[in-house]
Design an enzyme around this catalytic site. Structure first.
Site, PDB file in Angstrom:
ATOM      1  N   LYS A 132       0.810  -1.223   0.000  1.00  0.00           N
ATOM      2  CA  LYS A 132       0.000   0.000   0.000  1.00  0.00           C
ATOM      3  C   LYS A 132       0.844   1.272   0.000  1.00  0.00           C
ATOM      4  O   LYS A 132       0.439   2.298  -0.531  1.00  0.00           O
ATOM      5  CB  LYS A 132      -0.949   0.015   1.198  1.00  0.00           C
ATOM      6  CG  LYS A 132      -2.148  -0.902   1.007  1.00  0.00           C
ATOM      7  CD  LYS A 132      -3.205  -0.666   2.059  1.00  0.00           C
ATOM      8  CE  LYS A 132      -4.470  -1.454   1.759  1.00  0.00           C
ATOM      9  NZ  LYS A 132      -4.283  -2.898   2.009  1.00  0.00           N
ATOM     10  N   GLU A 150     -10.541   7.590   3.844  1.00  0.00           N
ATOM     11  CA  GLU A 150     -11.267   6.740   4.774  1.00  0.00           C
ATOM     12  C   GLU A 150     -10.432   5.483   4.983  1.00  0.00           C
ATOM     13  O   GLU A 150      -9.532   5.192   4.216  1.00  0.00           O
ATOM     14  CB  GLU A 150     -12.634   6.349   4.207  1.00  0.00           C
ATOM     15  CG  GLU A 150     -12.609   5.222   3.181  1.00  0.00           C
ATOM     16  CD  GLU A 150     -11.984   5.595   1.855  1.00  0.00           C
ATOM     17  OE1 GLU A 150     -11.975   6.802   1.518  1.00  0.00           O
ATOM     18  OE2 GLU A 150     -11.466   4.694   1.168  1.00  0.00           O
ATOM     19  N   SER A 195       1.684  -9.670  -1.126  1.00  0.00           N
ATOM     20  CA  SER A 195       1.353  -8.253  -0.951  1.00  0.00           C
ATOM     21  C   SER A 195       1.752  -7.681   0.402  1.00  0.00           C
ATOM     22  O   SER A 195       2.007  -6.479   0.507  1.00  0.00           O
ATOM     23  CB  SER A 195      -0.141  -8.035  -1.202  1.00  0.00           C
ATOM     24  OG  SER A 195      -0.911  -8.921  -0.417  1.00  0.00           O
TER      25      SER A 195
HETATM   26  C1  PLP Z   1      -5.104  -3.935   1.517  1.00  0.00           C
HETATM   27  C2  PLP Z   1      -4.386  -5.188   1.239  1.00  0.00           C
HETATM   28  C3  PLP Z   1      -4.742  -6.021   0.154  1.00  0.00           C
HETATM   29  C4  PLP Z   1      -5.920  -5.743  -0.734  1.00  0.00           C
HETATM   30  O1  PLP Z   1      -5.866  -4.584  -1.485  1.00  0.00           O
HETATM   31  P1  PLP Z   1      -5.660  -4.566  -3.070  1.00  0.00           P
HETATM   32  O2  PLP Z   1      -5.983  -3.188  -3.441  1.00  0.00           O
HETATM   33  O3  PLP Z   1      -6.587  -5.588  -3.667  1.00  0.00           O
HETATM   34  O4  PLP Z   1      -4.247  -4.934  -3.321  1.00  0.00           O
HETATM   35  C5  PLP Z   1      -3.976  -7.142  -0.094  1.00  0.00           C
HETATM   36  N1  PLP Z   1      -2.929  -7.469   0.697  1.00  0.00           N
HETATM   37  C6  PLP Z   1      -2.558  -6.710   1.743  1.00  0.00           C
HETATM   38  C7  PLP Z   1      -1.383  -7.125   2.559  1.00  0.00           C
HETATM   39  C8  PLP Z   1      -3.277  -5.543   2.060  1.00  0.00           C
HETATM   40  O5  PLP Z   1      -2.903  -4.794   3.108  1.00  0.00           O
END
Ligand code: PLP
Length: 405
Positions: free
Chosen positions: A101, A123, A388
Site C-alpha cells: 500500500k 477513509e 502483498s
Molecule cells: C489492503 C491489502 C490487500 C488488498 O488490497 P488490493 O488493493 O486488492 O491490493 C492485499 N494485501 C494486503 C497485505 C493488504 O494490506
C-alpha cells in the site's frame, strides 16, 4: 501482443481513455461539487507525473525510504511438497510498513505536495490504508485526516494507535452501521468542502477517475521490478503470475508488468465461508455490472441493487467490488479470476511460515494458496506470486481463531 482484439503493445497508452474508461468500466460518477476537484487532480497528475523532477523524487523515495526494489524469493521447500512446478514470491511484505500500500500512498502524497496542498484525506476500514497514508503524510510533513467508523475504531485499536502516533487525525464516523461505507461518505463530504487545500487519497484501484489509473501507475513498479528480476534470476519469464484481489491494487501492480507477455495471469478473490451472498467477497466471480463509490465495475449487489454485505477472513479483501480495469481484463479473458476460501488461505498461511520462514498477511495467503493449487494442477513450469504484505498485523487474530499449528 494481440489478445482478443486488444493490442497490448499500446495498452497503457489507450487504457483508460481520457474519461477514465476501460471499455465500459470506470468513469467518474460523482456529484457536481466534486467534479472540479477530480478534474484538478487529473490535470495535475497528467502534467506532474511526467515531469522528471517528480519521477526522480519518487524513485529516490522508493530506494531510500521504502526499501525498493523488494526481492523475489524462490520457494524451494514449499515447491518440493507440490510436485514439479516451482514457486516464487515477489516480496512486497518487505516494503517499509509491511505491504504494497505504501507504493501508491507515497505517490499520492508526493502529488499532493507538488500540487501545493497541505493536507490529505482518506477513509479506512481495517486501518491498513490509513496507516500507510499516515506514514506517507508524516514523511512529507502534510496533515492527514482519516475517517473511520466507530465500529472499526473499536475493532482495530492497534492501527488507530499507529495512525495517531504517526500524527494523523482519526475522525470517528457515527452514522449508519459505523463502518467503511459511512466512512467513505463522510470522507467524500469533507473533501467536497475542503478540496482547495487538500487531496483525497484512495486506497486501491477503485473510485472515480483518475484514481484507478493513478494507483495502478504507482503500483506498476512492482510488475516492472518483478519482470526484470525474474528474467535475471532464471533467464525466462514465469509461466504464471498470481495475486490476490480486494480492490485490486497489488494485483494490478504486478499484472501490469506481464500483460504484454505470453504469461497466464490469475486474480484470486476471497471465497470466505462459501458462495452464498454475504459469505464471501468474490465480486468479479459472482457479481454483475453496476456503479458504486463513483465508478462502474462488477459488483456484489443485494435485492435493492445496493452494495451487498461481504465477508472474508482477510479484512483487506472484503470489498463488494473491484477496480474497473479488473472487470475489463476479466471480460476480455486476459486475466482469469478464481477463488480461495478462508480455510485454504489459513493452510497456506501456516505452510509458507513453516516451510519458508515467511509469515504472510492473510490477504496474501490467498494468492499463496492459489499458487499451491495451480502448481499441483499444471505440474510443471514456474509460478510467480505477489506476496502483498506481511502477517504481523494478523497475529492476534490467528492465535485467537486458529491457534498455533
Ligand atoms: C489492503 C491489502 C490487500 C488488498 O488490497 P488490493 O488493493 O486488492 O491490493 C492485499 N494485501 C494486503 C497485505 C493488504 O494490506
Amino acid at each position: 501482443m494481440n489478445y482478443n482484439g486488444i493490442n497490448f503493445d499500446t495498452y497503457f497508452k489507450n487504457y483508460p481513455d481520457k474519461n477514465g474508461y476501460y471499455g465500459k468500466y470506470g468513469g467518474a460518477y460523482i456529484p457536481y461539487n466534486l467534479k472540479a476537484a477530480m478534474d484538478e487532480i487529473t490535470d495535475a497528475y497528467y502534467t506532474i507525473c511526467k515531469s522528471s523532477k517528480f519521477i526522480s523524487e519518487l524513485r529516490k523515495i522508493r530506494r531510500e525510504f521504502q526499501g525498493r526494489p523488494t526481492p523475489i524469493s524462490y520457494l524451494e521447500r514449499l515447491s518440493g511438497t507440490l510436485g514439479n512446478a516451482q514457486l516464487y514470491v515477489k516480496r512486497e511484505d518487505l516494503n517499509h510498513s509491511g505491504a504494497h500500500k505504501l507504493n501508491h500512498c507515497m505517490g499520492e502524497v508526493l502529488l499532493a505536495k507538488y500540487m501545493g496542498k497541505h493536507k490529505v484525506i482518506a477513509e479506512t476500514g481495517a486501518g491498513q490504508h490509513g496507516v500507510a497514508l499516515a506514514t506517507a503524510a508524516a514523511y512529507f510533513g502534510l496533515k492527514c485526516d482519516i475517517y473511520m467508523g466507530s465500529v472499526d475504531i473499536k475493532k482495530q485499536a492497534p492501527n488507530v494507535a499507529r495512525m495517531k502516533i504517526l500524527g494523523a487525525n482519526v475522525i470517528e464516523v457515527t452514522e449508519g452501521l459505523q463502518t467503511l461505507k459511512e466512512a467513505v461518505d463522510a470522507a467524500f463530504e469533507a473533501y467536497a468542502n475542503e478540496y482547495k487545500d487538500c487531496i483525497y487519497c484512495i486506497g486501491s484501484v477503485v473510485g472515480p477517475h483518475p484514481f484507478p489509473m493513478m494507483v495502478r501507475d504507482f503500483q506498476a513498479v512492482v510488475g516492472v521490478e518483478a519482470r526484470e528480476q525474474f528474467l535475471s534470476m532464471t533467464g525466462e519469464l514465469p509461466d504464471a503470475v498470481v495475486a490476490c484481489v480486494g480492490g485490486g491494487s497489488n494485483s494490478m501492480g504486478i499484472f501490469s508488468g506481464f500483460l504484454n507477455d505470453p504469461v497466464d495471469i490469475y486474480g484470486v478473490e476471497p471465497l470466505g465461508r462459501g458462495p452464498k451472498l454475504g459469505d464471501h467477497a468474490a465480486s468479479i466471480t459472482y457479481g454483475s455490472e453496476g456503479v458504486m463509490h463513483g465508478f462502474n465495475s462488477i459488483m456484489l449487489k443485494d435485492e435493492d441493487g445496493e452494495p451487498a454485505p461481504v465477508y472474508s477472513v482477510a479484512s483487506g479483501l472484503d470489498y463488494p467490488s473491484s477496480g474497473p480495469e479488473h472487470a475489463f481484463l476479466h471480460d476480455l479473458g486476459r486475466v482469469k479470476y478464481d477463488v480461495i476460501d478462508d480455510n485454504d488461505s489459513i493452510d497456506a498461511f501456516f505452510a509458507l511460515s513453516r516451510l519458508e520462514g515467511i509469515i504472510p498477511a492473510i490477504e496474501s495467503a490467498h494468492a499463496v494458496a492459489y499458487g499451491m493449487k495451480l502448481a499441483k494442477e499444471i505440474g510443471r513450469g514456474s509460478i510467480l506470486i505477489n506476496l502483498s504484505g506481511r502477517g504481523d498485523k494478523d497475529m492476534d487474530y490467528i492465535i485467537e481463531h486458529y491457534g498455533i499449528r
